[in-house]
Design a protein around this motif. Structure first.
Motif, PDB file in Angstrom:
ATOM      1  N   ALA A  41       1.041  -1.410  -0.082  1.00 10.53           N
ATOM      2  CA  ALA A  41       0.002   0.045  -0.024  1.00 10.53           C
ATOM      3  C   ALA A  41       0.811   1.274   0.135  1.00 10.53           C
ATOM      4  CB  ALA A  41      -1.013  -0.139   1.202  1.00 10.53           C
ATOM      5  N   ILE A  42       2.116   1.360   0.707  1.00 13.25           N
ATOM      6  CA  ILE A  42       2.868   2.336   0.842  1.00 13.25           C
ATOM      7  C   ILE A  42       3.616   2.722  -0.656  1.00 13.25           C
ATOM      8  CG2 ILE A  42       4.998   3.193   1.802  1.00 13.25           C
ATOM      9  CD1 ILE A  42       4.322   2.018   4.597  1.00 13.25           C
ATOM     10  N   GLN A  43       3.998   1.732  -1.135  1.00 18.65           N
ATOM     11  CA  GLN A  43       4.428   1.494  -2.407  1.00 18.65           C
ATOM     12  C   GLN A  43       3.596   2.353  -3.440  1.00 18.65           C
ATOM     13  OE1 GLN A  43       7.719   1.314  -3.343  1.00 18.65           O
ATOM     14  NE2 GLN A  43       8.153   0.917  -1.081  1.00 18.65           N
ATOM     15  N   ILE A  44       2.563   1.695  -3.361  1.00 16.93           N
ATOM     16  CA  ILE A  44       1.372   2.197  -4.533  1.00 16.93           C
ATOM     17  C   ILE A  44       1.043   3.812  -4.246  1.00 16.93           C
ATOM     18  CG2 ILE A  44      -1.012   2.112  -5.074  1.00 16.93           C
ATOM     19  CD1 ILE A  44      -0.709  -1.095  -4.810  1.00 16.93           C
ATOM     20  N   ALA A  45       0.874   3.923  -2.944  1.00 17.78           N
ATOM     21  CA  ALA A  45       0.734   5.450  -2.398  1.00 17.78           C
ATOM     22  C   ALA A  45       1.841   6.379  -2.781  1.00 17.78           C
ATOM     23  CB  ALA A  45       0.340   5.534  -1.104  1.00 17.78           C
ATOM     24  N   GLU A  46       2.964   6.052  -2.696  1.00 14.86           N
ATOM     25  CA  GLU A  46       4.130   6.895  -3.411  1.00 14.86           C
ATOM     26  C   GLU A  46       4.309   6.891  -4.797  1.00 14.86           C
ATOM     27  OE1 GLU A  46       7.423   5.097  -1.301  1.00 14.86           O
ATOM     28  OE2 GLU A  46       6.952   6.099   0.681  1.00 14.86           O
ATOM     29  N   GLY A  47       3.669   6.140  -5.620  1.00 20.92           N
ATOM     30  CA  GLY A  47       3.671   6.180  -7.027  1.00 20.92           C
ATOM     31  C   GLY A  47       4.655   5.569  -7.564  1.00 20.92           C
ATOM     32  N   ALA A  48       5.262   4.444  -6.681  1.00 21.84           N
ATOM     33  CA  ALA A  48       6.292   3.448  -7.213  1.00 21.84           C
ATOM     34  C   ALA A  48       5.677   2.449  -7.963  1.00 21.84           C
ATOM     35  CB  ALA A  48       7.062   2.959  -5.990  1.00 21.84           C
ATOM     36  N   SER A  49       6.594   1.691  -8.432  1.00 20.93           N
ATOM     37  CA  SER A  49       6.111   0.579  -9.437  1.00 20.93           C
ATOM     38  C   SER A  49       5.461  -0.568  -8.427  1.00 20.93           C
ATOM     39  CB  SER A  49       7.258  -0.121 -10.191  1.00 20.93           C
ATOM     40  OG  SER A  49       6.850  -1.513 -10.670  1.00 20.93           O
ATOM     41  N   ALA A  50       4.266  -1.156  -8.776  1.00 17.20           N
ATOM     42  CA  ALA A  50       3.433  -1.995  -8.026  1.00 17.20           C
ATOM     43  C   ALA A  50       3.696  -3.217  -8.490  1.00 17.20           C
ATOM     44  CB  ALA A  50       2.004  -1.601  -8.118  1.00 17.20           C
TER      45      ALA A  50
END
Length: 172
Positions: A41-50
């Motif tokens: 969830a943090i990675q997706i919220a930061e806009g990183a590759s999911a």
């Protein structure tokens, strides 16, 4: 036999290690699954590759389900038979792989109270009803179904082996 308080505490003393082992193993994987889910969830919220986090989340959920099945077998074998640590795991995996299809079916059946909780999320009324059902019969139903199934499997695999072993000793 008769139920006595002394007998109850003797059973707790004799089986607590096997119970703690199975529950701890499962809870470590549940905690890791929650951590990986939060990381995703943090990675997706930061806009990183999911792609990586979502893949890790899927594999962690699959691993948690598999470890949950192993933990249920550990619990059943551990409280039913007095075996050592190595034989506990060996017997668990032997029984699991000998009855994979039946195990998956019975796991799904024994988790009916959990299915009610999942279905109950569709509306507030059904959720309250599902919580009431789970409160009154949830854990008892899950354990009763699982242990009844485990005893059936033990009767299929272990009892004939013990009878054969006793007959071989008598023949000598």
């Amino acid at each position: 036999g008769q139920f006595t308080v002394k007998g109850y505490f003797h059973g707790v003393k004799a089986c607590y290690f096997n119970t703690v082992l199975a529950v701890t193993l499962l809870m470590v994987f549940v905690f890791a699954s929650i951590c990986v889910s939060d990381w995703t969830a943090i990675q997706i919220a930061e806009g990183a590759s999911a792609a990586g986090p979502v893949t890790a989340k899927v594999f962690m959920i699959i691993a948690t389900v598999i470890v949950g099945i192993v933990a249920m077998w550990l619990l059943a074998v551990g409280v039913s038979y007095r075996v050592g640590f190595v034989h506990l795991f060996k017997n668990t995996f032997v029984l699991l792989f000998a009855t994979v299809i039946q195990t998956i079916f019975m796991l799904g059946f024994s988790l009916i109270p959990v299915w009610f909780l999942i279905i109950g999320m569709s509306s507030q009324f059904f959720l309250i009803l599902a919580y009431i059902i789970f409160l009154f019969i949830g854990f008892s139903f899950i354990l009763l179904c699982w242990f009844a199934y485990a005893q059936w499997v033990f009767d299929m695999f272990i009892t004939p082996a013990v009878k054969t072993e006793k007959e071989a000793k008598r023949a000598k």
